[in-house]
Design a protein around this motif. Structure first.
Motif, PDB file in Angstrom:
ATOM      1  N   LEU A  79       0.835  -1.200   0.000  1.00 40.67           N
ATOM      2  CA  LEU A  79       0.000   0.000   0.000  1.00 40.67           C
ATOM      3  C   LEU A  79       0.874   1.255   0.000  1.00 40.67           C
ATOM      4  O   LEU A  79       1.742   1.431   0.862  1.00 40.67           O
ATOM      5  N   LYS A  80       0.622   2.125  -0.980  1.00 40.65           N
ATOM      6  CA  LYS A  80       1.394   3.353  -1.102  1.00 40.65           C
ATOM      7  C   LYS A  80       0.833   4.432  -0.180  1.00 40.65           C
ATOM      8  O   LYS A  80      -0.362   4.462   0.113  1.00 40.65           O
ATOM      9  N   LYS A  81       1.698   5.319   0.236  1.00 38.93           N
ATOM     10  CA  LYS A  81       1.281   6.436   1.077  1.00 38.93           C
ATOM     11  C   LYS A  81       0.230   7.271   0.329  1.00 38.93           C
ATOM     12  O   LYS A  81       0.332   7.523  -0.869  1.00 38.93           O
ATOM     13  N   GLY A  82      -0.804   7.666   1.057  1.00 39.95           N
ATOM     14  CA  GLY A  82      -1.846   8.495   0.466  1.00 39.95           C
ATOM     15  C   GLY A  82      -2.920   7.731  -0.281  1.00 39.95           C
ATOM     16  O   GLY A  82      -3.846   8.342  -0.822  1.00 39.95           O
ATOM     17  N   THR A  83      -2.835   6.396  -0.309  1.00 44.77           N
ATOM     18  CA  THR A  83      -3.866   5.559  -0.928  1.00 44.77           C
ATOM     19  C   THR A  83      -4.718   4.924   0.168  1.00 44.77           C
ATOM     20  O   THR A  83      -4.187   4.459   1.181  1.00 44.77           O
ATOM     21  N   LEU A  84      -6.023   4.922  -0.015  1.00 47.49           N
ATOM     22  CA  LEU A  84      -6.938   4.293   0.946  1.00 47.49           C
ATOM     23  C   LEU A  84      -7.226   2.875   0.496  1.00 47.49           C
ATOM     24  O   LEU A  84      -7.626   2.644  -0.645  1.00 47.49           O
ATOM     25  N   ARG A  85      -7.021   1.944   1.391  1.00 52.59           N
ATOM     26  CA  ARG A  85      -7.322   0.535   1.119  1.00 52.59           C
ATOM     27  C   ARG A  85      -8.571   0.116   1.886  1.00 52.59           C
ATOM     28  O   ARG A  85      -8.723   0.439   3.073  1.00 52.59           O
ATOM     29  N   VAL A  86      -9.463  -0.598   1.211  1.00 50.96           N
ATOM     30  CA  VAL A  86     -10.726  -1.047   1.801  1.00 50.96           C
ATOM     31  C   VAL A  86     -10.785  -2.564   1.685  1.00 50.96           C
ATOM     32  O   VAL A  86     -10.657  -3.115   0.579  1.00 50.96           O
ATOM     33  N   ILE A  87     -10.992  -3.247   2.823  1.00 49.63           N
ATOM     34  CA  ILE A  87     -11.054  -4.714   2.822  1.00 49.63           C
ATOM     35  C   ILE A  87     -12.267  -5.165   3.632  1.00 49.63           C
ATOM     36  O   ILE A  87     -12.276  -5.042   4.858  1.00 49.63           O
ATOM     37  N   PRO A  88     -13.322  -5.682   2.977  1.00 54.44           N
ATOM     38  CA  PRO A  88     -14.434  -6.270   3.732  1.00 54.44           C
ATOM     39  C   PRO A  88     -14.030  -7.634   4.286  1.00 54.44           C
ATOM     40  O   PRO A  88     -13.547  -8.493   3.540  1.00 54.44           O
ATOM     41  N   LEU A  89     -14.193  -7.829   5.569  1.00 53.36           N
ATOM     42  CA  LEU A  89     -13.887  -9.108   6.213  1.00 53.36           C
ATOM     43  C   LEU A  89     -15.143  -9.941   6.446  1.00 53.36           C
ATOM     44  O   LEU A  89     -15.052 -11.101   6.863  1.00 53.36           O
ATOM     45  N   GLY A  90     -16.306  -9.367   6.199  1.00 52.33           N
ATOM     46  CA  GLY A  90     -17.558 -10.106   6.363  1.00 52.33           C
ATOM     47  C   GLY A  90     -18.698  -9.285   5.797  1.00 52.33           C
ATOM     48  O   GLY A  90     -18.602  -8.066   5.638  1.00 52.33           O
ATOM     49  N   GLY A  91     -19.803  -9.968   5.462  1.00 55.57           N
ATOM     50  CA  GLY A  91     -20.993  -9.268   4.981  1.00 55.57           C
ATOM     51  C   GLY A  91     -21.157  -9.256   3.480  1.00 55.57           C
ATOM     52  O   GLY A  91     -22.199  -8.831   2.980  1.00 55.57           O
ATOM     53  N   LEU A  92     -20.176  -9.737   2.721  1.00 51.57           N
ATOM     54  CA  LEU A  92     -20.299  -9.818   1.267  1.00 51.57           C
ATOM     55  C   LEU A  92     -20.445 -11.283   0.872  1.00 51.57           C
ATOM     56  O   LEU A  92     -19.592 -12.118   1.205  1.00 51.57           O
ATOM     57  N   GLY A  93     -21.553 -11.581   0.188  1.00 52.75           N
ATOM     58  CA  GLY A  93     -21.865 -12.969  -0.132  1.00 52.75           C
ATOM     59  C   GLY A  93     -22.630 -13.655   0.972  1.00 52.75           C
ATOM     60  O   GLY A  93     -22.833 -14.876   0.938  1.00 52.75           O
TER      61      GLY A  93
END
Length: 558
Positions: free
Chosen positions: A11-25
């Protein structure tokens, strides 16, 4: 089929990372992790309730493995509302690090604090309300009022160096809410004018056309059913559905009945709601279960848990005649809730059991006694047109619901390549107004089974299903260690395989012969001989009895 796993880039500085760990599917265990500049924010941390193919499991948690080495990087947990599928996993997170700040509304924090007390955890809480802004590390949070089937629900706008994300939580757009608290479309519009880079929206009702009916329409129906009931009435609903309980209290008063709250969670949650002013309890309407025996049936309404057919909940125990409240002729049962996907068979079994006892069962299929707490397609279209997001990621729903939600976004002008249909573990990076799926991490099921957390595996559940469906066979032989001579056996014991164990007399000579051949060919180790026994009896059972029982072979050396 799930996407194959592939590691996301650093992950580069200034980038937002989004990771769903539950609730999808799936419908439940909602949890999403946001990361920027080395810090993590979590939105919701819920549980999923087990289905029939997961015997013995109490709860299913989000897979938090990726957080294990990064607990100190977590700057906060935002809880959008107080339903179990959004807050039920919090105790298991705080057991790893107890001082993570919890952001939520008054009612949400009261519910999670009561739950954490049972786990002997005292949380660090930050109470917020609509319009509030809070800073948690590199995350600037703004809270927006949304309407749902529990009071005090909030959406959250997350401003970061990389752009703004809005997570709706669970919501709908009831235009005449019982508490007068509307989904704040003006706030959505204002945020849209500022520029929403990623819109993460509730998908549960995306397949349902039009608009979700009004909650206010349910009260008169419940009151009418109660007024026509000859004997006792039992209303089953979620233990956090404050508005539904309010309707039952009001209907009981109008019909001269008293109300008994049944189920530990129902009693606890409604006590909290009443103390905080979210539930108005008319004087004298509530009566304790212990004192209800002196009141005639036609003067009572029981408000209970168990609307999803949970085996240990009040309604299931009533249907199985295992509860002190006996159900009989002319009693009325109202199931004032919708069916969570996967619970249909359990609920219908409970309904059948109650009808066999003579009760009149009223449910969503034959009367308007429930409306959903989730936005239907028409409401989602309104939101997309108001917010005009650059990118969309549907959340909270089974895969078909996510796809339907994504199609709605595309219909309003969101480019199809900016609609991300992900699954648990999909890694999405947001930078310069563009959101892209850049990786897929393995996400498993974490089972809570009694006091164990994460110790039960898929293999364990497979064994349990085999035991339940196919039965159990143990085969014991005693062998002289020095000579390899079979001293006794095979002794065969079974459970749930055949009507009589005498049927296995036919296979005993086959097992003896197979063992003698193996020993004659030089096989003397216990494991090897046990495998011979397993294969021999397994083939015979499959051919003769058409079963795939669990087989436990035992070689005893003397």
């Amino acid at each position: 089929m799930p996407n194959p796993s592939f590691a996301p880039p650093k992950l580069k500085k200034g980038t937002l990372r989004v990771i769903p760990l539950g609730g999808l599917g799936e419908v439940g265990r909602n949890m999403t992790v946001y990361e920027i500049n080395g810090k993590l924010l979590i939105v919701d941390c819920g549980v999923l309730f087990p289905e029939e193919h997961q015997p013995g499991v109490d709860l299913i948690l989000p897979d938090m493995a990726m957080l294990k080495s990064r607990l100190d990087d977590i700057v906060g947990v935002v809880l959008t509302h107080g339903h179990e599928d959004h807050i039920g996993g919090v105790p298991y997170l705080l057991k790893r690090r107890g001082d993570i700040p919890i952001y939520g509304s008054k009612l949400t924090l009261a519910l999670i604090t009561a739950k954490l007390k049972e786990h002997r955890i005292k949380p660090v809480t930050v109470e917020v309300t609509e319009g509030d802004r809070e800073v948690a590390g590199p995350f600037d949070l703004e809270f927006v009022a949304v309407n749902h089937s529990i009071p005090d629900a909030l959406a959250v706008a997350i401003r970061t160096e990389a752009g703004m994300v809005i997570g709706t939580g669970d919501f709908k757009m009831d235009q005449l809410p019982l508490d007068g608290r509307l989904t704040d479309l003006r706030a959505f519009a204002r945020l849209g004018e500022e520029g929403v880079d990623l819109f993460m929206t509730d998908s549960t009702n995306a397949e349902v056309p039009g608009f979700t009916p009004l909650e206010a329409d349910i009260g008169p129906v419940i009151e009418n059913v109660i007024s026509k009931s000859k004997k006792k009435v039992v209303v089953a609903s979620f233990s956090s559905h404050v508005h539904r309980v309010q309707m039952v209290l009001d209907a009981a008063v109008k019909n001269g009945r008293r109300v008994v709250l049944l189920g530990r969670s129902m009693v606890r949650n409604m006590g909290i709601a009443a103390d905080l002013g979210y539930l108005t309890v008319p004087d004298g309407v509530l009566v304790d279960l212990k004192k209800s025996g002196d009141i005639p049936d036609h003067k009572l309404v029981y408000m209970s848990t168990g609307s999803q057919g949970e085996p240990m909940a009040v309604l299931s125990r009533m249907a199985n005649q295992e509860h002190q409240i006996a159900i009989g002729e002319d009693d009325t049962i109202i199931l004032a809730s919708s069916l969570i996907p996967g619970n249909e068979n359990k609920v219908y079994r409970v309904i059948d059991g109650l009808i066999k006892l003579g009760a009149n069962v009223v449910h969503k299929g034959n009367a308007k006694v429930h409306v959903s707490g989730h936005a239907a397609a028409g409401e989602l279209l309104y939101c997309y047109n108001i917010v005009q997001p650059k990118n969309v990621m549907p959340i909270h729903g089974e895969h078909r619901m996510l796809v339907a939600n994504g199609k709605l976004a595309a219909q309003t002008g969101v480019p199809e390549n900016r609609v991300i249909i992900g699954e648990n573990g999909t890694v999405v990076d947001l930078k310069d107004g563009v959101a892209r799926a850049v990786g897929q991490i393995d996400i498993g099921f974490v089972y809570v089974d009694g006091k164990s957390v994460g110790e039960v595996t898929e293999e364990d559940l497979k064994d349990r299903r085999t035991l339940a469906e196919e039965g159990f066979i143990s085969v014991i032989c005693v062998i002289e260690k020095q000579t390899g001579k079979i001293v006794s056996g095979p002794d065969i014991q079974t459970k749930g395989v055949a009507e009589s164990e005498a049927v296995f007399d036919q296979v005993k000579p086959k097992i003896l012969s197979a063992l003698e051949d193996a020993i004659g060919n030089g096989t003397r180790d216990q494991r090897g001989l046990q495998q011979v026994m397993r294969r021999t009896i397994g083939r015979w059972v499959a051919q003769r009895l058409r079963r795939k029982a669990m087989i436990v072979p035992v070689i005893v050396e003397v």
